[in-house]
Design a protein around this motif. Structure first.
Motif, PDB file in Angstrom:
ATOM      1  N   VAL A   1       0.800  -1.227   0.000  1.00  7.66           N
ATOM      2  CA  VAL A   1       0.000   0.000   0.000  1.00  7.66           C
ATOM      3  C   VAL A   1       0.834   1.280   0.000  1.00  7.66           C
ATOM      4  N   ILE A   2       1.667   1.453   1.032  1.00  2.90           N
ATOM      5  CA  ILE A   2       2.156   2.784   1.386  1.00  2.90           C
ATOM      6  C   ILE A   2       2.982   3.432   0.281  1.00  2.90           C
ATOM      7  N   GLN A   3       4.072   2.812  -0.115  1.00  4.40           N
ATOM      8  CA  GLN A   3       4.960   3.471  -1.064  1.00  4.40           C
ATOM      9  C   GLN A   3       4.347   3.587  -2.466  1.00  4.40           C
ATOM     10  N   PRO A   4       3.697   2.538  -2.991  1.00  2.00           N
ATOM     11  CA  PRO A   4       3.070   2.722  -4.303  1.00  2.00           C
ATOM     12  C   PRO A   4       2.024   3.834  -4.328  1.00  2.00           C
ATOM     13  N   LEU A   5       1.191   3.932  -3.279  1.00  2.60           N
ATOM     14  CA  LEU A   5       0.173   4.968  -3.284  1.00  2.60           C
ATOM     15  C   LEU A   5       0.777   6.356  -3.116  1.00  2.60           C
ATOM     16  N   LEU A   6       1.775   6.498  -2.257  1.00  9.98           N
ATOM     17  CA  LEU A   6       2.435   7.800  -2.135  1.00  9.98           C
ATOM     18  C   LEU A   6       2.980   8.263  -3.488  1.00  9.98           C
ATOM     19  N   ILE A   7       3.621   7.362  -4.186  1.00  7.67           N
ATOM     20  CA  ILE A   7       4.210   7.708  -5.484  1.00  7.67           C
ATOM     21  C   ILE A   7       3.130   8.054  -6.502  1.00  7.67           C
ATOM     22  N   ASP A   8       2.085   7.239  -6.590  1.00  9.17           N
ATOM     23  CA  ASP A   8       1.056   7.476  -7.598  1.00  9.17           C
ATOM     24  C   ASP A   8       0.254   8.743  -7.293  1.00  9.17           C
ATOM     25  N   ILE A   9      -0.017   9.003  -6.027  1.00 14.46           N
ATOM     26  CA  ILE A   9      -0.733  10.227  -5.654  1.00 14.46           C
ATOM     27  C   ILE A   9       0.087  11.463  -6.015  1.00 14.46           C
ATOM     28  N   LEU A  10       1.363  11.441  -5.674  1.00 12.06           N
ATOM     29  CA  LEU A  10       2.207  12.607  -5.936  1.00 12.06           C
ATOM     30  C   LEU A  10       2.520  12.767  -7.420  1.00 12.06           C
ATOM     31  N   ASP A  11       2.489  11.691  -8.181  1.00 14.00           N
ATOM     32  CA  ASP A  11       2.615  11.813  -9.637  1.00 14.00           C
ATOM     33  C   ASP A  11       1.499  12.694 -10.200  1.00 14.00           C
ATOM     34  N   VAL A  12       0.298  12.493  -9.678  1.00 18.42           N
ATOM     35  CA  VAL A  12      -0.872  13.207 -10.188  1.00 18.42           C
ATOM     36  C   VAL A  12      -0.996  14.603  -9.593  1.00 18.42           C
ATOM     37  N   LEU A  13      -0.705  14.727  -8.307  1.00 18.07           N
ATOM     38  CA  LEU A  13      -1.006  15.967  -7.583  1.00 18.07           C
ATOM     39  C   LEU A  13       0.222  16.715  -7.077  1.00 18.07           C
ATOM     40  N   GLY A  14       1.411  16.213  -7.373  1.00 16.09           N
ATOM     41  CA  GLY A  14       2.622  16.793  -6.802  1.00 16.09           C
ATOM     42  C   GLY A  14       2.871  18.240  -7.184  1.00 16.09           C
TER      43      GLY A  14
ATOM     44  N   GLN B   1       0.562  20.563  -7.289  1.00 17.85           N
ATOM     45  CA  GLN B   1      -0.501  21.415  -6.753  1.00 17.85           C
ATOM     46  C   GLN B   1       0.016  22.422  -5.725  1.00 17.85           C
ATOM     47  N   PHE B   2       1.008  22.004  -4.956  1.00 21.16           N
ATOM     48  CA  PHE B   2       1.594  22.869  -3.922  1.00 21.16           C
ATOM     49  C   PHE B   2       3.104  22.658  -3.904  1.00 21.16           C
ATOM     50  N   ALA B   3       3.844  23.691  -3.547  1.00 22.05           N
ATOM     51  CA  ALA B   3       5.305  23.611  -3.565  1.00 22.05           C
ATOM     52  C   ALA B   3       5.824  22.550  -2.598  1.00 22.05           C
ATOM     53  N   ASP B   4       5.193  22.441  -1.423  1.00 21.77           N
ATOM     54  CA  ASP B   4       5.684  21.460  -0.450  1.00 21.77           C
ATOM     55  C   ASP B   4       5.373  20.035  -0.906  1.00 21.77           C
ATOM     56  N   TRP B   5       4.302  19.835  -1.671  1.00 20.53           N
ATOM     57  CA  TRP B   5       4.031  18.511  -2.221  1.00 20.53           C
ATOM     58  C   TRP B   5       5.088  18.155  -3.263  1.00 20.53           C
ATOM     59  N   ALA B   6       5.498  19.133  -4.035  1.00 21.36           N
ATOM     60  CA  ALA B   6       6.544  18.884  -5.039  1.00 21.36           C
ATOM     61  C   ALA B   6       7.854  18.498  -4.366  1.00 21.36           C
ATOM     62  N   GLN B   7       8.189  19.172  -3.276  1.00 20.44           N
ATOM     63  CA  GLN B   7       9.409  18.837  -2.539  1.00 20.44           C
ATOM     64  C   GLN B   7       9.295  17.447  -1.924  1.00 20.44           C
ATOM     65  N   LEU B   8       8.132  17.133  -1.398  1.00 20.90           N
ATOM     66  CA  LEU B   8       7.913  15.821  -0.791  1.00 20.90           C
ATOM     67  C   LEU B   8       8.039  14.717  -1.848  1.00 20.90           C
ATOM     68  N   ARG B   9       7.583  14.985  -3.050  1.00 19.89           N
ATOM     69  CA  ARG B   9       7.646  13.978  -4.110  1.00 19.89           C
ATOM     70  C   ARG B   9       9.077  13.508  -4.338  1.00 19.89           C
ATOM     71  N   SER B  10      10.020  14.426  -4.317  1.00 18.59           N
ATOM     72  CA  SER B  10      11.425  14.063  -4.501  1.00 18.59           C
ATOM     73  C   SER B  10      11.897  13.137  -3.382  1.00 18.59           C
ATOM     74  N   LYS B  11      11.520  13.439  -2.144  1.00 18.13           N
ATOM     75  CA  LYS B  11      11.895  12.592  -1.009  1.00 18.13           C
ATOM     76  C   LYS B  11      11.269  11.205  -1.133  1.00 18.13           C
ATOM     77  N   VAL B  12       9.987  11.186  -1.474  1.00 19.63           N
ATOM     78  CA  VAL B  12       9.262   9.920  -1.572  1.00 19.63           C
ATOM     79  C   VAL B  12       9.883   9.024  -2.642  1.00 19.63           C
ATOM     80  N   LEU B  13      10.257   9.593  -3.762  1.00 23.97           N
ATOM     81  CA  LEU B  13      10.882   8.804  -4.818  1.00 23.97           C
ATOM     82  C   LEU B  13      12.242   8.262  -4.389  1.00 23.97           C
ATOM     83  N   ASN B  14      13.021   9.074  -3.688  1.00 26.86           N
ATOM     84  CA  ASN B  14      14.324   8.614  -3.201  1.00 26.86           C
ATOM     85  C   ASN B  14      14.159   7.443  -2.228  1.00 26.86           C
ATOM     86  N   ARG B  15      13.188   7.561  -1.346  1.00 32.73           N
ATOM     87  CA  ARG B  15      12.917   6.469  -0.412  1.00 32.73           C
ATOM     88  C   ARG B  15      12.402   5.235  -1.154  1.00 32.73           C
TER      89      ARG B  15
END
Length: 378
Positions: A207-220, A222-236
């Motif tokens: 669940v956790i990592q695939p959904l984080l990645i797919d959600i941020l692909d679509v909505l990353g 929308q906000f600057a902090d979501w875009a920054q988080l997307r980079s962290k999530v992908l690295n993890r």
């Protein structure tokens, strides 16, 4: 000689065909057995079967071959999938599914939503207008369900991501809350807690990592902090995929740790997703990941009694082991295993499907050179 890709396609068809054929004919409630410990699973199991099957088959439907025998099979399954979505969301259908009673529908509406994100053309754009309307209404109906304070927050969030993709009103707060909480639950070295506590299980992959990645692909964006988080999530995500690859033994086995072992090789959804995205760690050859996953699939799929006499999956980790089914497990739950097949969305000429390569633990136990494993710091 059967290639790995052909083996994967045949395996996916063997698993998914009974679900999609029965539902496309509006006969799923009649034909699918319901193996479960708890009597109430009849309320949820059919949506489980649909959402989980489509979450795994979606990339193949979206970008798989358009010609040849595989192309014909893909087109046939895509058409059945669209009819299945119609049958599941049409209030007049005998297979109209439960999207709002109890808590479980939130989970499997989320897997259905995730499938839409993975195959927007095949599983949404090609639907008839009335089916699109019914599908949106079904997803919105889940908003009455309060998610458990755990990975379930991501189920609410991915439904909102799908509604956004569908051009519907979406709730930014549900997404933001899920993202913020999982950032607080990050445990280090590429792994998240499932809620405030860390669990030794495969829910980072289920669940956790695939959904984080797919959600941020679509909505990353929308906000600057979501875009920054997307980079962290992908690295993890890169790191966690490497951990999963190292868990596969030279024989294609892996540790039976934690709950939901009846999801079988769905435990490797995240590794499969990173292979599909072509975002594996530099030291991982795509072919070695394919060979490792093929070994796992064969090891579990070819155990006696994995399927019943009618071709439906049985509860178990290696064959039929009904005692391994927790109270929330039923026949429909088992189809999360299809998520290991995500790389079928890569074309046959991709490096993932070319050549042979030993995976890390196999090389290690043969005394060959392997990269030193290293933790990540963020």
């Amino acid at each position: 000689m059967t290639t790995d890709r052909q083996y994967w396609v045949d395996a996916l068809l063997r698993i998914a065909h009974p679900v999609l054929k029965a539902l496309s004919e509006r006969r799923l409630r009649i034909e699918m057995p319901v193996e479960a410990k708890a009597d109430d699973r009849i309320l949820y199991t059919h949506l489980e079967a649909l959402g989980r099957t489509l979450a795994g088959i979606a990339p193949w439907l979206e970008t798989g071959p358009r010609s040849g025998e595989e192309g014909k099979a893909r087109a046939h399954m895509a058409e059945m999938a669209r009819r299945a979505i119609d049958a599941a969301t049409d209030p007049a259908s005998p297979d109209f599914m439960n999207f709002d009673k109890g808590g479980q529908p939130l989970v499997d509406a989320a897997f259905l939503a995730n499938a839409l994100l993975r195959a927007p053309n095949e599983l949404y754009e090609q639907l008839e207008p009335k089916v699109k309307q019914n599908l949106a209404a079904a997803l919105m109906a889940t908003r009455t369900i309060r998610p458990v304070f755990s990975n379930w927050l991501l189920f609410s969030a991915v439904i909102e991501a799908a509604l956004y993709k569908m051009g519907k009103d979406w709730d930014r707060m549900r997404v933001d809350y899920a993202l913020r909480q999982h950032e607080q639950w990050y445990a280090g070295d590429g792994a998240y807690g499932d809620g405030p506590s860390f669990h030794w299980d495969y829910y980072n992959s289920f669940v956790i990592q695939p959904l984080l990645i797919d959600i941020l692909d679509v909505l990353g964006d929308q906000f600057a902090d979501w875009a920054q988080l997307r980079s962290k999530v992908l690295n993890r995500g890169v790191r966690y995929a490497s951990v999963l690859e190292r868990l596969i033994s030279p024989e294609g086995a892996y540790p039976p740790l934690g709950r939901s072992l009846a999801y079988r090789f769905g435990a490797f959804q995240h590794l499969a997703l990173m292979a599909l995205r072509q975002q594996l760690a530099e030291e991982l050859e795509p072919a070695q990941v394919r060979c490792a996953l093929t070994a796992v699939i064969k090891r579990q799929l070819e155990m006696p009694n994995t399927f019943d006499e009618q071709g439906w999956l049985t509860i178990g980790f290696a064959g039929s082991q009904k005692e391994l089914g927790e109270g929330y497990i039923s026949t429909g739950s088992l189809y999360l295993c299809t998520t290991v097949f995500l790389p079928l969305g890569l074309p046959p000429h991709n490096a993932f499907w070319q050549g042979e390569a030993a995976w890390t633990s196999r090389k290690a136990w043969l005394g060959e050179v392997i990269p030193i494993d290293k933790a990540i710091l963020e």
